[in-house]
Scaffold this motif. Structure first.
Motif, PDB file in Angstrom:
ATOM      1  N   THR A  47      34.612  60.680  36.098  1.00  0.00           N
ATOM      2  CA  THR A  47      35.199  61.554  35.098  1.00  0.00           C
ATOM      3  C   THR A  47      35.224  62.954  35.685  1.00  0.00           C
ATOM      4  OG1 THR A  47      33.025  61.793  34.119  1.00  0.00           O
ATOM      5  CG2 THR A  47      34.513  60.219  33.081  1.00  0.00           C
ATOM      6  N   ASP A  93      34.504  65.168  30.894  1.00  0.00           N
ATOM      7  CA  ASP A  93      34.548  63.823  30.305  1.00  0.00           C
ATOM      8  C   ASP A  93      35.901  63.133  30.420  1.00  0.00           C
ATOM      9  OD1 ASP A  93      35.902  65.578  28.753  1.00  0.00           O
ATOM     10  OD2 ASP A  93      35.058  64.919  26.841  1.00  0.00           O
ATOM     11  N   PRO A 144      38.453  60.757  32.189  1.00  0.00           N
ATOM     12  CA  PRO A 144      38.554  59.758  33.263  1.00  0.00           C
ATOM     13  C   PRO A 144      39.627  60.168  34.269  1.00  0.00           C
ATOM     14  CG  PRO A 144      39.438  58.882  31.191  1.00  0.00           C
ATOM     15  CD  PRO A 144      38.830  60.207  30.867  1.00  0.00           C
TER      16      PRO A 144
END
Lengths: 143, 418
Positions: B28, B32, B34
């Motif tokens: 990530t 946060d 991906p």
């Protein structure tokens, strides 16, 4: 505030969407035509100068939000300045964008919004395009 | 019926399994988000077996090739030459000697533009390229033309971003000494009918170089079928490491052509006033080559062969259609290039948002795309834009990743256009 918000602050988006002075002076010569070869962004600059004092900066730009906002802010920040002070400000602003010094809160207040750009080294050239063009325009005028 | 279904299932690419081979994809970014890597036309990611080949080489076999008469030297030479043989076999070259190993596609093209042009290009001759070439398949020929008093000609493209075949044919003449054309455009995704272009060019006596940097990683390419004189590509766009390029030269294509770089390895005999040259391919491999990366490029060939280039191609075709369909469903998005035959590099613009702002915005959502002139300024001028955005897929990309890109573009539109 996350990084994205830092680079695209309200103030930058405002200048981007409502650019100030973004129109060439029809009766004055284009003093500088500056291009960023990395991305093809381009600015043309005209100025009105009386008695060694900048009365107006007008420009035409094709570029990203950062380069357009920076040009718009610059046109306001330089208006009314004696040429010598304008050259100083250009030099200091470019140095600040490169991270060599801090932005000065005494400068035109909108400029502080560009501080977030320094986090993105690849975008610093966008923020300085207009300023490099302006430095050339002022030296061109002297020549 | 059941067996047919099973065959289909077996022949499909197991993308989830493939993704496990690419540790870099499982992270990530910006806290946060991906990571969604859609910049494969610039460089591809490297699977574990290829990284392992590098590690194994340095931990077990490192030595200089072709000179060291000791155990490691023989190991290194054997692995280096095995990689050359794998590459030759993979693209259908008759023999390993047809494969000259360089530092990249750019160097491969420069080698031909220098050495071949010095031997064959004369004043009044012409070199023909297309308007969709990358700078690397443009500037070296411009320079060669300037050196030899030759004329640089450009075959135009159509509205759909395909080569204008009529104009191409018209520009070919007995003056055309060399034709340099991309197999697949890095901007438009267009796949050119190179086998036909080679035939037409040979008919007027021109030599042909195919820039296969964007095609060889994504589809089966057989140089024997293409009948091209030169085919060039890079390891780093096909799951291999950076710093390795390939120049395939047809038998006889480099006959009577002098050396490119001078130095060790490329010589036969070095005298006080002049020297003679090694046989192909060594004549064009001066100095210590990029041994470890060549060995790992061989591992990349093995990896792609194992996955199957036809399966990779079929999967990417489907994924590309999905990408185009999703981009077309967005308001104010224009795709550059609508070729009937195309690969997975898709360039587009979003009205009112500069490509750099768009790529910066989607990057902050974890989505890596490319923005800029994509090393194709002549093509940008013809498209009438200073820059574009580009998403490009590879065998490890998924439909969910395309959805993430689309969501990020939609968010950028809300952000910049409100």
């Amino acid at each position: 505030m996350d990084d994205l918000e830092q680079i695209y602050q309200e103030m930058i988006l405002d200048h981007y969407k409502h650019p100030r002075n973004a129109e060439l002076l029809a009766d004055d010569p284009v003093l500088a035509d500056e291009e960023n070869p990395m991305c093809g962004d381009r600015i043309q600059l005209t100025c009105q100068i009386n008695d060694e004092q900048i009365e107006a900066v007008r420009y035409k730009i094709s570029g990203c939000a950062v380069s357009r906002a920076s040009a718009s802010m610059m046109s306001e920040a330089l208006q009314g300045l004696p040429i010598e002070e304008a050259n100083d400000l250009i030099e200091q602003f470019v140095a600040a964008m490169r991270g060599e010094r801090e932005l000065d809160p005494d400068w035109h207040e909108d400029l502080m919004a560009l501080s977030g750009v320094r986090k993105f080294p690849l975008r610093v050239k966008c923020a300085t395009l207009a300023w490099h063009g302006m430095a050339k325009a002022l030296s061109e005028r002297k020549a | 019926m059941v067996s047919t279904v099973e065959t289909v299932v077996q022949s499909a690419l197991d993308v989830e399994r493939i993704r496990e081979d690419f540790p870099i994809l499982h992270q990530t970014v910006y806290a946060d988000k991906p990571l969604t890597y859609l910049d494969n036309a610039a460089t591809s990611q490297t699977p574990r077996p290829v990284v392992q080949a590098l590690v194994d080489y340095y931990e077990q076999s490192n030595a200089n090739v072709h000179r060291a008469l000791h155990y490691l030297g023989e190991q290194a030479t054997a692995q280096f030459e095995a990689a050359r043989a794998s590459i030759a076999n993979w693209i259908g070259a008759p023999a390993p000697q047809n494969i000259i190993l360089t530092r990249g596609t750019t160097e491969s093209i420069n080698l031909v533009a220098r050495a071949w042009c010095d031997a064959h290009l004369r004043e009044g001759d012409e070199i023909l390229v297309t308007a969709m070439e990358h700078h690397s398949n443009w500037v070296p020929w411009q320079l060669a033309c300037q050196r030899h008093g030759a004329t640089f000609r450009i075959a135009p493209i159509t509205e759909t971003g395909e080569l204008d075949l009529e104009e191409f044919g018209r520009l070919l003449s007995e003056r055309t000494r060399l034709v340099a054309v991309t197999h697949m455009s890095n901007v438009l995704g267009t796949i050119n009918p190179v086998a036909d272009l080679v035939k037409q060019s040979h008919a007027v006596g021109a030599t042909v170089l195919i820039d296969a940097a964007q095609s060889v990683p994504h589809m089966p390419v057989d140089v024997a079928t293409l009948e091209a004189d030169f085919v060039v590509f890079s390891s780093h766009k096909m799951c291999g490491p950076t710093g390795v390029g390939v120049l395939y030269a047809r038998d006889g294509a480099l006959a009577e052509v002098g050396p490119f770089l001078g130095g060790g390895e490329m010589i036969s005999k070095v005298g006080d006033t002049e020297s003679s040259w090694a046989e192909l391919p060594y004549k064009y491999e001066a100095g210590t080559p990029n041994i470890a990366d060549v060995v790992a490029a061989g591992a990349a060939v093995d990896y792609l062969t194992h996955m199957g280039l036809d399966r990779i191609h079929a999967y990417e075709q489907e994924l590309t259609s999905y990408l185009i369909e999703r981009l077309d469903s967005l308001p104010d998005v224009r795709i550059f290039g609508r070729a009937a035959k195309r690969g997975g590099a898709v360039s587009f613009e979003v009205s009112g948002i500069h490509p750099h702002d768009l790529s910066q915005y989607v990057d902050q959502q974890g989505v890596a795309i490319r923005a800029g002139h994509l090393c194709a300024q002549p093509l940008m001028r013809r498209l009438g834009v200073p820059a574009v955005s580009r998403a490009s897929v590879y065998l490890y990309n998924t439909h969910a990743e395309i959805d993430r890109l689309i969501a990020a573009i939609e968010a950028a539109q809300r952000f910049f256009q409100a």
